[in-house]
Design an enzyme around this catalytic site. Structure first.
Site, PDB file in Angstrom:
ATOM      1  N   GLU A 169      43.587  40.092  81.063  1.00 50.91           N
ATOM      2  CA  GLU A 169      42.436  40.963  81.208  1.00 50.91           C
ATOM      3  C   GLU A 169      41.239  40.095  81.601  1.00 50.91           C
ATOM      4  OE1 GLU A 169      42.162  43.009  77.448  1.00 50.91           O
ATOM      5  OE2 GLU A 169      43.521  44.573  78.150  1.00 50.91           O
ATOM      6  N   CYS A 179      43.118  40.614  67.045  1.00 50.47           N
ATOM      7  CA  CYS A 179      44.314  39.859  67.449  1.00 50.47           C
ATOM      8  C   CYS A 179      44.050  38.359  67.540  1.00 50.47           C
ATOM      9  CB  CYS A 179      44.821  40.375  68.793  1.00 50.47           C
ATOM     10  SG  CYS A 179      45.425  42.075  68.744  1.00 50.47           S
ATOM     11  N   GLU A 206      48.278  42.992  75.796  1.00 48.07           N
ATOM     12  CA  GLU A 206      47.727  42.036  74.837  1.00 48.07           C
ATOM     13  C   GLU A 206      48.268  42.444  73.480  1.00 48.07           C
ATOM     14  OE1 GLU A 206      44.462  41.473  72.002  1.00 48.07           O
ATOM     15  OE2 GLU A 206      43.303  41.487  73.864  1.00 48.07           O
ATOM     16  N   ASN A 220      40.853  48.770  66.496  1.00 46.11           N
ATOM     17  CA  ASN A 220      39.813  47.753  66.322  1.00 46.11           C
ATOM     18  C   ASN A 220      39.047  47.564  67.638  1.00 46.11           C
ATOM     19  OD1 ASN A 220      42.191  46.598  67.446  1.00 46.11           O
ATOM     20  ND2 ASN A 220      41.417  44.558  67.055  1.00 46.11           N
ATOM     21  N   THR A 280      55.422  47.247  69.311  1.00 44.97           N
ATOM     22  CA  THR A 280      55.044  48.355  70.191  1.00 44.97           C
ATOM     23  C   THR A 280      55.079  47.926  71.651  1.00 44.97           C
ATOM     24  OG1 THR A 280      53.638  49.317  68.477  1.00 44.97           O
ATOM     25  CG2 THR A 280      53.206  49.997  70.746  1.00 44.97           C
ATOM     26  N   GLY A 316      52.026  38.596  74.505  1.00 43.04           N
ATOM     27  CA  GLY A 316      51.802  39.512  75.601  1.00 43.04           C
ATOM     28  C   GLY A 316      52.061  38.951  76.979  1.00 43.04           C
ATOM     29  N   LYS A 341      53.765  33.318  74.825  1.00 48.84           N
ATOM     30  CA  LYS A 341      54.862  33.600  73.901  1.00 48.84           C
ATOM     31  C   LYS A 341      54.911  35.101  73.581  1.00 48.84           C
ATOM     32  CE  LYS A 341      53.794  30.157  70.962  1.00 48.84           C
ATOM     33  NZ  LYS A 341      53.940  29.097  69.929  1.00 48.84           N
ATOM     34  N   LYS A 359      44.532  56.654  76.226  1.00 46.95           N
ATOM     35  CA  LYS A 359      44.894  57.179  74.912  1.00 46.95           C
ATOM     36  C   LYS A 359      44.300  56.261  73.857  1.00 46.95           C
ATOM     37  CE  LYS A 359      47.903  56.479  71.897  1.00 46.95           C
ATOM     38  NZ  LYS A 359      47.034  56.730  70.713  1.00 46.95           N
ATOM     39  N   PRO A 360      43.221  56.705  73.202  1.00 50.51           N
ATOM     40  CA  PRO A 360      42.632  55.875  72.146  1.00 50.51           C
ATOM     41  C   PRO A 360      43.493  55.933  70.890  1.00 50.51           C
ATOM     42  CG  PRO A 360      41.482  57.971  72.271  1.00 50.51           C
ATOM     43  CD  PRO A 360      42.501  57.973  73.384  1.00 50.51           C
ATOM     44  N   SER A 361      43.228  55.021  69.966  1.00 50.75           N
ATOM     45  CA  SER A 361      43.922  55.064  68.680  1.00 50.75           C
ATOM     46  C   SER A 361      43.595  56.358  67.961  1.00 50.75           C
ATOM     47  CB  SER A 361      43.491  53.876  67.820  1.00 50.75           C
ATOM     48  OG  SER A 361      43.914  54.056  66.475  1.00 50.75           O
ATOM     49  N   GLU A 362      44.594  56.927  67.318  1.00 47.65           N
ATOM     50  CA  GLU A 362      44.358  58.138  66.524  1.00 47.65           C
ATOM     51  C   GLU A 362      43.429  57.881  65.347  1.00 47.65           C
ATOM     52  OE1 GLU A 362      48.280  56.284  65.103  1.00 47.65           O
ATOM     53  OE2 GLU A 362      47.205  56.595  66.996  1.00 47.65           O
TER      54      GLU A 362
END
Length: 368
Positions: free
Chosen positions: A326, A140, A106, A8, A88, A322, A319, A31-34
Site C-alpha cells: 500500500e 498490526c 496486509e 482498528n 482470513t 501479507g 512472510k 466493506k468496513p468492519s462490522e
C-alpha cells in the site's frame, strides 16, 4: 475493486486504499468492519457531496464471513485489497485466486523492537511504550516483542516499567482527553487476550506488569472500568520463543521481553517469528541501523521511532504478514493493468511489400 477493512483505524486504513483505487479510475466497494462501520459510511456520504459521482464509491456493512466472502467471490471484482488476520487472508486469497483477480493483503504482525546498548534509554523506553500501547496495542505493527541488549537492559526496564505504570494509572473515561489508553474492541477480544496471557504457553514467562482485566474505579476520573473491555498495559519477561505469546498475534496491550548479547543474536530473535510486517531498532550507530534493518525480515523498519507513516513510501509485509504494498506509486499501480497497443505506421505500399508473409517472390522470411 473490493476493499475489506478492519476495526482498528477504520477510516485511516480505508482512505489509504480508496484514494489510489479512485485515482486509477476504478469504481470501489468497501466493506468496513462490522465493529466500526460508521466513519467509513460518513466518509462515503461526504465524498458524494464533494462531487464524486454516485455509485463510484459504495459502502456495504456486514460480517466478513458472509458479506465479505460474497463480495470477493463475485467474478466482476477484479481486485481485492484487505487488511485482516493471516487466517482470513489465506481464506479470501484462495477465493480471489480462483477468479484470477488481483490481491493485496496486509495481514498479521508481531513487530520486534531491538534496543542496542548505545541507545538512549529514556528515548527508547518512551518510544517502545508508544509502539506497544498506542491504540491499546490493536495495530498490526504494534511493538509486541522487545529485544534488549545486556548492558542497557536494567536501565531500560526501569524507565519502561515506570512509563507502563504511568499509563495504567492515567487510564480513565474514553472521552476524557487526559486518559492515556482506551479499551480493547470487545469483551470477546478481552477474554482472548486474558486467556493467552494467563496461559503463558509452556510454563515460561513472568508477568511483571498488568495481566488482569481492569475493574473498579479509575484513579484519574473515577470511571468504572467494568463498563468496558479494559486491559492494562502488560509486560511479560522470560518468554520462550516457542510460546504463543512470542509467536502469535495477541492484538492487545501485551508485550514480551527478552535480552540478548550480540548483534546477530538480536537479529535472530527478531526474525524468530512467522510474521514480518513492522520492526523497530533503537541505536545511535547509523551503520548498525542500516545493517540490522537490512537483515530483519520485515516490510517496514523504523529506526529510533515507531508507527510513523509516510504516504509516499511502500507499506506491506513479508512472510505471513501479507502480499503486495500500500501507499505511494506501488499502491496506485496495483490498481491498474498495463496494456500494449501495437500500431503499424507504414504506408499501404510499404505494408504490401513488407508484410505479405506468404508472397510468391521466392524470398525467405523470418518470423519475429
Amino acid at each position: 475493486m473490493c476493499l475489506l477493512q478492519p476495526f482498528n483505524h477504520p477510516l485511516f486504513i480505508a482512505v489509504k486504499k480508496i484514494a489510489p483505487a479512485l485515482a486509477a479510475g476504478n469504481s470501489v466497494i468497501v466493506k468496513p468492519s462490522e465493529l466500526a462501520p460508521v466513519s467509513v459510511l460518513e466518509f462515503a456520504e461526504m465524498a458524494e457531496e464533494a462531487g464524486l459521482p454516485k455509485g463510484v464509491l459504495s459502502v456495504l456493512p456486514g460480517y466478513g464471513a458472509t458479506t465479505g466472502k460474497e463480495l470477493v467471490s463475485n467474478p466482476i471484482i477484479r481486485k481485492v485489497d484487505i487488511t485482516a488476520g493471516t487466517a482470513t487472508g489465506r481464506e479470501l486469497g484462495a477465493i480471489v485466486g480462483s477468479n484470477l483477480a488481483m490481491f493485496t493483503a496486509e495481514l498479521g504482525g508481531k513487530a520486534p523492537i531491538v534496543v542496542f546498548n548505545d541507545a538512549d534509554p529514556v528515548s527508547a523506553a518512551n518510544g517502545a511504550a508508544f509502539a506497544c500501547f498506542v491504540a491499546s496495542g490493536q495495530t498490526c505493527i504494534s511493538g509486541t516483542r522487545l529485544i534488549v541488549q545486556d548492558e542497557i537492559y536494567d536501565e531500560f526496564m526501569r524507565h519502561f516499567l515506570h512509563k507502563v505504570e504511568s499509563i495504567r494509572i492515567r487510564m480513565g473515561h474514553p472521552l476524557n482527553p487526559q486518559s492515556t489508553m482506551g479499551s480493547v474492541i470487545s469483551l470477546k477480544q478481552l477474554e482472548r487476550i486474558q486467556a493467552i496471557v494467563q496461559r503463558k504457553g509452556k510454563g515460561t514467562g513472568k508477568i511483571v506488569a498488568g495481566g488482569e482485566r481492569m475493574t473498579g474505579e479509575s484513579a484519574l476520573d473515577k470511571f468504572d472500568f467494568s463498563q468496558g473491555a479494559f486491559f492494562p498495559p502488560t509486560v511479560i519477561t522470560n518468554v520462550s520463543t516457542e510460546d504463543d505469546l512470542w509467536r502469535e498475534e495477541v492484538f492487545g496491550p501485551v508485550v514480551v521481553i527478552k535480552r540478548f548479547s550480540e548483534e546477530q543474536e538480536g537479529v535472530r530473535l527478531a526474525n524468530a517469528c512467522k510474521y514480518g510486517l513492522g520492526a523497530g531498532i533503537w541505536t545511535q550507530d547509523l551503520s548498525r541501523a542500516h545493517r540490522v534493518a537490512a537483515d530483519i525480515e520485515a516490510g517496514l523498519v523504523w529506526v529510533n521511532t515507531h508507527h510513523r507513516n509516510d504516504p509516499s513510501s511502500p507499506w506491506g509485509g513479508m512472510k505471513e504478514s501479507g502480499v503486495g504494498r500500500e501507499n505511494g506509486l506501488e499502491a496506485y499501480e496495483a490498481y491498474t493493468q498495463s496494456k500494449s497497443t501495437i500500431v503499424n505506421i507504414a504506408t499501404a505500399k510499404e505494408t504490401r511489400e513488407v508484410q505479405d508473409w506468404f508472397a510468391y517472390d521466392g524470398e525467405s522470411r523470418r518470423y519475429g
